[in-house]
Design an enzyme around this catalytic site. Structure first.
Site, PDB file in Angstrom:
ATOM      1  N   CYS A  91       0.877  -1.165   0.000  1.00 59.49           N
ATOM      2  CA  CYS A  91       0.000   0.000   0.000  1.00 59.49           C
ATOM      3  C   CYS A  91       0.916   1.216   0.000  1.00 59.49           C
ATOM      4  O   CYS A  91       2.119   1.081   0.209  1.00 59.49           O
ATOM      5  CB  CYS A  91      -0.899  -0.022   1.231  1.00 59.49           C
ATOM      6  SG  CYS A  91      -2.382   0.948   0.998  1.00 59.49           S
ATOM      7  N   CYS A 110      -4.186  -1.138  -2.198  1.00 53.77           N
ATOM      8  CA  CYS A 110      -4.723   0.202  -2.423  1.00 53.77           C
ATOM      9  C   CYS A 110      -4.506   0.590  -3.875  1.00 53.77           C
ATOM     10  O   CYS A 110      -3.553   0.133  -4.510  1.00 53.77           O
ATOM     11  CB  CYS A 110      -4.122   1.229  -1.467  1.00 53.77           C
ATOM     12  SG  CYS A 110      -2.423   1.697  -1.771  1.00 53.77           S
ATOM     13  N   CYS A 167       6.340  -0.396  -9.431  1.00 56.41           N
ATOM     14  CA  CYS A 167       6.903  -1.180  -8.331  1.00 56.41           C
ATOM     15  C   CYS A 167       8.347  -1.551  -8.640  1.00 56.41           C
ATOM     16  O   CYS A 167       8.741  -1.618  -9.803  1.00 56.41           O
ATOM     17  CB  CYS A 167       6.109  -2.460  -8.120  1.00 56.41           C
ATOM     18  SG  CYS A 167       4.449  -2.202  -7.493  1.00 56.41           S
TER      19      CYS A 167
END
Length: 169
Positions: free
Chosen positions: A12, A88, A96
């Site tokens: 998140c 989220c 990422c």
């Protein structure tokens, strides 16, 4: 995959509520079969007090609970992840790190309880509801026949879990 527990990372943005709750839930429900971790792209300074209170009320150990950067899990020597789930929408849309071992990924977005407005009771309810949603998804996840599903079928099931949680009854 090996005989070791499956490593699962919940992501998140702030790593102060949803991902912390998910980490606690999976470590309890998946004991021995799964090892959960959580992290954030921009970790907050502390875990949300309502998240800690809820976990303590439900008899979860909270000693693990600290906001941490997802970079901790993308360095040599970090646990190799088998699964990475974003919980989220912001984290799902961010770039990422490249995870060693190419884990399976899915988006299991749930509303941010820390953003809830209203009375104290309504705010606490938002955390309870988030816990319930994550608990349902994680319960489905740990019941999947990991060794008998091929990679494509497993990925499809992971995506389905994030889209729709079957209603009880």
């Amino acid at each position: 995959m090996s005989d070791r527990p499956y490593n699962v990372l919940f992501l998140c943005t702030g790593n102060s509520a949803r991902s912390i709750l998910a980490e606690a839930i999976l470590n309890r429900l998946g004991q021995g079969k799964f090892k959960a971790y959580s992290a954030g792209s921009q970790p907050k300074g502390e875990v949300h007090p309502y998240a800690l209170q809820l976990l303590k009320t439900l008899n979860h150990d909270t000693g693990f609970a600290r906001p941490k950067s997802w970079e901790e899990f993308a360095v040599p020597g970090a646990p190799q992840m088998d699964f990475v789930f974003t919980v989220c929408d912001n984290a799902a849309n961010e770039a990422c790190p490249v995870w060693p071992g190419q884990p399976m990924t899915a988006h299991w977005g749930v509303p941010d309880p820390a953003a809830a407005e209203g009375t104290e009771a309504e705010k606490h309810f938002a955390f309870d509801d988030t816990y319930r949603m994550l608990n349902n998804r994680i319960s489905i996840f740990i019941s999947l026949p990991m060794t008998s599903l091929d990679k494509l079928a497993l990925q499809r099931r992971l995506n389905e879990i994030g889209r729709d949680v079957p209603k009880a009854g």
